[in-house]
Write an enzyme that holds these catalytic residues in place. Structure first.
Site, PDB file in Angstrom:
ATOM      1  N   ARG A  47      40.004  38.865 -13.174  1.00 32.54           N
ATOM      2  CA  ARG A  47      39.824  40.143 -12.466  1.00 32.54           C
ATOM      3  C   ARG A  47      40.915  40.294 -11.426  1.00 32.54           C
ATOM      4  NH1 ARG A  47      36.758  40.012  -8.419  1.00 32.54           N
ATOM      5  NH2 ARG A  47      35.037  38.880  -9.365  1.00 32.54           N
ATOM      6  N   TYR A  99      42.219  68.476 -13.065  1.00 36.29           N
ATOM      7  CA  TYR A  99      41.532  67.890 -14.216  1.00 36.29           C
ATOM      8  C   TYR A  99      40.019  67.904 -13.918  1.00 36.29           C
ATOM      9  CZ  TYR A  99      39.949  64.368 -17.522  1.00 36.29           C
ATOM     10  OH  TYR A  99      39.276  63.704 -18.505  1.00 36.29           O
ATOM     11  N   ASP A 169      49.003  63.468  -9.162  1.00 36.58           N
ATOM     12  CA  ASP A 169      48.626  63.059 -10.522  1.00 36.58           C
ATOM     13  C   ASP A 169      49.761  63.524 -11.436  1.00 36.58           C
ATOM     14  OD1 ASP A 169      47.644  62.988 -13.138  1.00 36.58           O
ATOM     15  OD2 ASP A 169      45.588  63.425 -12.518  1.00 36.58           O
ATOM     16  N   LYS A 194      47.101  59.046 -21.695  1.00 38.80           N
ATOM     17  CA  LYS A 194      47.820  60.196 -22.251  1.00 38.80           C
ATOM     18  C   LYS A 194      49.231  59.790 -22.675  1.00 38.80           C
ATOM     19  CE  LYS A 194      43.934  61.958 -20.940  1.00 38.80           C
ATOM     20  NZ  LYS A 194      43.729  62.616 -19.648  1.00 38.80           N
TER      21      LYS A 194
HETATM   22  C1  LIG Z   1      42.791  62.572 -18.612  1.00 41.81           C
HETATM   23  C2  LIG Z   1      43.212  62.873 -17.237  1.00 41.81           C
HETATM   24  C3  LIG Z   1      42.662  62.191 -16.142  1.00 41.81           C
HETATM   25  C4  LIG Z   1      41.539  61.176 -16.279  1.00 41.81           C
HETATM   26  O1  LIG Z   1      41.969  60.050 -16.978  1.00 41.81           O
HETATM   27  P1  LIG Z   1      40.988  59.145 -17.882  1.00 41.81           P
HETATM   28  O2  LIG Z   1      41.920  58.087 -18.395  1.00 41.81           O
HETATM   29  O3  LIG Z   1      40.431  60.032 -18.958  1.00 41.81           O
HETATM   30  O4  LIG Z   1      39.922  58.614 -17.004  1.00 41.81           O
HETATM   31  C5  LIG Z   1      43.137  62.486 -14.883  1.00 41.81           C
HETATM   32  N1  LIG Z   1      44.099  63.429 -14.708  1.00 41.81           N
HETATM   33  C6  LIG Z   1      44.636  64.105 -15.736  1.00 41.81           C
HETATM   34  C7  LIG Z   1      45.694  65.131 -15.469  1.00 41.81           C
HETATM   35  C8  LIG Z   1      44.222  63.855 -17.038  1.00 41.81           C
HETATM   36  O5  LIG Z   1      44.747  64.548 -18.047  1.00 41.81           O
END
Ligand SMILES: *Cc1c(COP(=O)(O)O)cnc(C)c1O
Length: 380
Positions: A47, A99, A169, A194
């Site tokens: 961890r 998001y 983000d 992504k």
């Molecule tokens: C998918 C996404 C998230 C969340 O990520 P997860 O891996 O699904 O928890 C946060 N911000 C954006 C812009 C996203 O597309």
């Protein structure tokens, strides 16, 4: 320092000292043998430390021109990791186009624990949007699904003036096209699910920073809360990253071709893509991004029924949530990701019933265009 196309392949990784293995090994272990009580190799328990995870953290840190990376089990866990480092009663100003899962976490999890959230349009008057006393400014650029662009430098300047941290983000742009830390941000967050992994087979997240103090806080949260990614997921993400630069190049060239085709199409009434000179985000995007990526949204003529039929009729574009994989996906925000937003509010946000969001993959672009055309014909 080498260029980003080289860094995606080599940064943070070296051949295995013992065997010469060219690829980073998967350290599938929960614990590490200690030669003497309380004397260890630097690795005690997984961890806290895992070499595969650390290679991923070093690699993405290099790409974002950060000093430190802290990996989490999902993008949402990375978001929570940042909030968990903030003091009690922190005041957060968040972009108003977030998001959905981030919005839910802010309003349903952290707002209950004494944090205050204020959702603001960060493309407007920043003095009004970011008041004195703000602890953190959080936003995405470009946003989902309208590809709205926020001036990262301007937000950072205002945040600095009131002593607030800035977290961006950067999931949509990726470090190939935008590096917020170079524009003044303190923290960058990714859903590595992504584009960074890029193959729709892993859920993961990471936070990047140049600040030793912020890193210490994030590491403490990573270890003490324990929302860490497993070794296979970090290894798959490292592998996916190796092609990030060429993937983004193809995502973008395909997107440009599809946008040009949509612009000529009489079944399309509006297109959101910051590359278009008519797009409100164009000038700022040109200042802070070196490319525009593979996300495009557009409004199809007709009602919701028609848009639903269109989305159900594509053969190459898969109807699915998520984005950023090698395969093309499409989704209908009004019926899917934004169905919980009341219709009037959707309209006010600019999310029309006919708004279709494309995550354009790296297939042959003529095949993709032919697929969209046949779905338009069938759904007419
Ligand atoms: C998918 C996404 C998230 C969340 O990520 P997860 O891996 O699904 O928890 C946060 N911000 C954006 C812009 C996203 O597309």
């Amino acid at each position: 320092m080498s260029e980003i196309e080289t860094q995606v392949i080599h940064a943070g990784q070296k051949h295995d000292a013992e065997t010469g293995a060219v690829m980073q090994p998967v350290f599938q272990t929960s614990t590490y043998a200690q030669p003497w009580p309380a004397k260890h190799t630097g690795y005690e328990y997984a961890r806290t430390h895992n070499p595969t995870r650390e290679a991923l953290e070093r690699c993405i840190a290099a790409l974002e021109s950060a000093e430190h990376g802290v990996a989490f089990g999902s993008g949402s866990a990375a978001t929570a990791g940042v909030l968990q480092t903030l003091p009690e009663g922190a005041k957060i100003v968040a972009g108003d186009d977030l998001y959905g899962g981030t919005y839910r976490q802010f309003t349903k999890v952290f707002a209950k624990r004494g944090m205050q959230f204020r959702f603001a349009d960060l493309t407007g008057d920043l003095e009004a949007a970011i008041p004195e006393g703000t602890t953190l400014v959080w936003f995405e650029s470009p946003t989902n699904p309208l590809l709205k662009v926020t001036d990262i430098r301007a937000v950072c300047a205002r945040a600095k003036a009131v002593g607030a941290l800035v977290a961006v983000d950067n999931t949509f742009a990726t470090p190939i096209f935008q590096r917020p830390l170079e524009l003044g941000a303190d923290l960058v967050v990714h859903s590595t699910t992504k584009y960074l992994n890029g193959h729709s087979d892993v859920v993961g997240g990471i936070v990047l920073t140049r600040s030793d103090a912020l890193y210490e806080g994030l590491r403490f949260v990573q270890n003490s809360i324990g929302a860490v990614p497993g070794p296979w997921d970090t290894w798959l993400t490292l592998r996916g990253l190796k092609t990030l630069a060429i993937r983004m190049d193809r995502h973008q060239s395909n997107a440009k071709r599809i946008v040009s085709w949509l612009c000529e199409h009489d079944e399309v009434t509006r297109i959101h893509y910051p590359m278009l000179e008519s797009d409100p985000g164009y000038a700022i995007a040109c200042k802070q991004m070196s490319g525009f990526g593979g996300m495009v949204s557009f409004v199809l003529k007709g009602d919701l029924d028609r848009a639903e039929k269109f989305c159900a009729s594509t053969k190459l574009f898969t109807l699915a949530e998520s984005l950023g994989g090698v395969e093309s996906l499409l989704e209908l925000p009004a019926s899917m990701t934004h169905a919980s937003v009341p219709a009037e509010q959707r309209a006010a946000l600019g999310i029309d019933d006919g708004l279709v969001r494309l995550s354009i993959g790296i297939e042959n672009v003529d095949d993709l265009i032919a697929d969209l055309q046949q779905a338009m014909d069938i759904s007419r």
